[in-house]
Motif scaffolding. Structure first.
Motif, PDB file in Angstrom:
ATOM      1  N   SER A  53     -19.596 153.520  21.930  1.00 56.71           N
ATOM      2  CA  SER A  53     -18.452 154.071  22.648  1.00 56.71           C
ATOM      3  C   SER A  53     -17.319 153.056  22.585  1.00 56.71           C
ATOM      4  O   SER A  53     -17.546 151.876  22.325  1.00 56.71           O
TER       5      SER A  53
ATOM      6  N   SER B 204     -31.096 163.478  15.818  1.00 52.00           N
ATOM      7  CA  SER B 204     -30.897 163.372  17.240  1.00 52.00           C
ATOM      8  C   SER B 204     -29.828 162.318  17.560  1.00 52.00           C
ATOM      9  O   SER B 204     -28.944 162.557  18.358  1.00 52.00           O
ATOM     10  N   ARG B 205     -29.906 161.151  16.886  1.00 52.99           N
ATOM     11  CA  ARG B 205     -28.916 160.105  17.142  1.00 52.99           C
ATOM     12  C   ARG B 205     -27.539 160.550  16.680  1.00 52.99           C
ATOM     13  O   ARG B 205     -26.549 160.350  17.365  1.00 52.99           O
TER      14      ARG B 205
ATOM     15  N   LEU C 277     -21.540 163.982  20.017  1.00 54.47           N
ATOM     16  CA  LEU C 277     -21.225 164.449  21.370  1.00 54.47           C
ATOM     17  C   LEU C 277     -20.439 163.387  22.127  1.00 54.47           C
ATOM     18  O   LEU C 277     -19.433 163.691  22.792  1.00 54.47           O
ATOM     19  N   LEU C 278     -20.850 162.142  22.032  1.00 54.63           N
ATOM     20  CA  LEU C 278     -20.138 161.045  22.693  1.00 54.63           C
ATOM     21  C   LEU C 278     -18.728 160.904  22.130  1.00 54.63           C
ATOM     22  O   LEU C 278     -17.759 160.729  22.883  1.00 54.63           O
TER      23      LEU C 278
ATOM     24  N   LEU D  71     -26.980 153.663  26.119  1.00 48.89           N
ATOM     25  CA  LEU D  71     -26.275 154.060  24.893  1.00 48.89           C
ATOM     26  C   LEU D  71     -26.443 152.991  23.816  1.00 48.89           C
ATOM     27  O   LEU D  71     -26.698 153.313  22.651  1.00 48.89           O
TER      28      LEU D  71
ATOM     29  N   SER E  32     -26.124 163.000  19.180  1.00 54.32           N
ATOM     30  CA  SER E  32     -25.710 162.301  20.397  1.00 54.32           C
ATOM     31  C   SER E  32     -24.408 161.536  20.172  1.00 54.32           C
ATOM     32  O   SER E  32     -23.516 161.541  21.016  1.00 54.32           O
ATOM     33  N   GLN E  33     -24.287 160.871  19.008  1.00 52.40           N
ATOM     34  CA  GLN E  33     -23.060 160.130  18.712  1.00 52.40           C
ATOM     35  C   GLN E  33     -21.882 161.084  18.580  1.00 52.40           C
ATOM     36  O   GLN E  33     -20.789 160.814  19.061  1.00 52.40           O
TER      37      GLN E  33
ATOM     38  N   LEU F  17     -25.832 153.993  20.068  1.00 54.99           N
ATOM     39  CA  LEU F  17     -24.676 154.870  20.194  1.00 54.99           C
ATOM     40  C   LEU F  17     -23.480 154.007  20.584  1.00 54.99           C
ATOM     41  O   LEU F  17     -23.581 153.146  21.447  1.00 54.99           O
TER      42      LEU F  17
ATOM     43  N   GLN G 297     -29.826 153.006  22.189  1.00 57.18           N
ATOM     44  CA  GLN G 297     -29.985 154.119  21.252  1.00 57.18           C
ATOM     45  C   GLN G 297     -29.034 153.991  20.076  1.00 57.18           C
ATOM     46  O   GLN G 297     -28.877 154.918  19.288  1.00 57.18           O
TER      47      GLN G 297
END
Length: 144
Positions: A64, A1-2, A8-9, A57, A5-6, A62, A60
Motif C-alpha cells: 500500500s 489470491s494475492r 482490490l487494495l 498486508l 487482494s493486491q 501486499l 501477505q
C-alpha cells in the motif's frame, strides 16, 4: 489470491485518492485547520489503530502507499498526530506509524456508573497530549 487482494487494495487506494467528495471534504477541512492555526489553536488527532492490519498486508506481500493508513483528520502542517504506547513505553501493535508524539493509550481505565473498564487506542492517548499542551500553555501562554 494475492493478485486479487493486491488489485482490490489498489482500487481502494485509488478511490481514496480520487473521490471527488472526499477531496472536497479534505479541502474544506484543510481550510478549517488553517483558520484554527491562525488563531493559535492546537488540533490533536489520534493517529489511528490499523497497525496490525498494515503488518498483515506486509506479511501477505501486499503493498500500500505510505500514506494509505494516515488518519483523514491529520495534517502534517496543522495537527499533532498521536500514537499509543503501553505502560512500558512500547509502541502499541495497532498504533499507526508516523505519529508526531506517543502517549500511553493501552489499558486506560474508564469508570462509568462505578464500573471500571480498560480500553486501548490512539483515541485514549490523544487526550493525554492535549492535557499536556494545556499545562504547557498555562506555564507559557506565548507558545505556538
Amino acid at each position: 489470491s494475492r493478485e486479487f487482494s493486491q488489485s482490490l487494495l489498489n482500487k481502494l487506494e485509488s478511490l481514496y485518492d480520487t473521490s471527488p467528495d472526499l477531496l472536497k471534504s479534505r479541502q474544506r477541512y484543510q481550510q478549517t485547520l488553517e483558520q484554527l492555526n491562525r488563531r493559535n489553536i492546537v488540533v490533536v488527532v489520534s493517529a489511528g489503530n490499523e497497525g496490525e492490519l498494515q503488518d498483515q498486508l506486509r506479511q501477505q506481500n501486499l503493498n500500500s502507499s505510505p500514506t494509505f493508513f494516515d488518519n483523514l483528520f491529520s495534517s502534517h502542517n496543522h495537527t499533532i498526530n498521536v500514537g499509543a504506547v503501553d505502560g512500558q513505553h512500547r509502541l502499541w501493535a495497532e498504533s499507526n506509524p508516523g505519529a508526531d508524539l506517543l502517549a500511553q493509550g493501552v489499558a486506560i481505565p474508564i469508570t462509568v456508573a462505578q464500573t471500571t473498564r480498560y480500553y486501548d487506542g490512539t483515541s485514549f492517548a490523544a487526550p493525554r497530549v492535549a492535557e499536556l499542551i494545556d499545562e504547557m500553555r498555562k506555564l507559557n501562554p506565548t507558545l505556538s
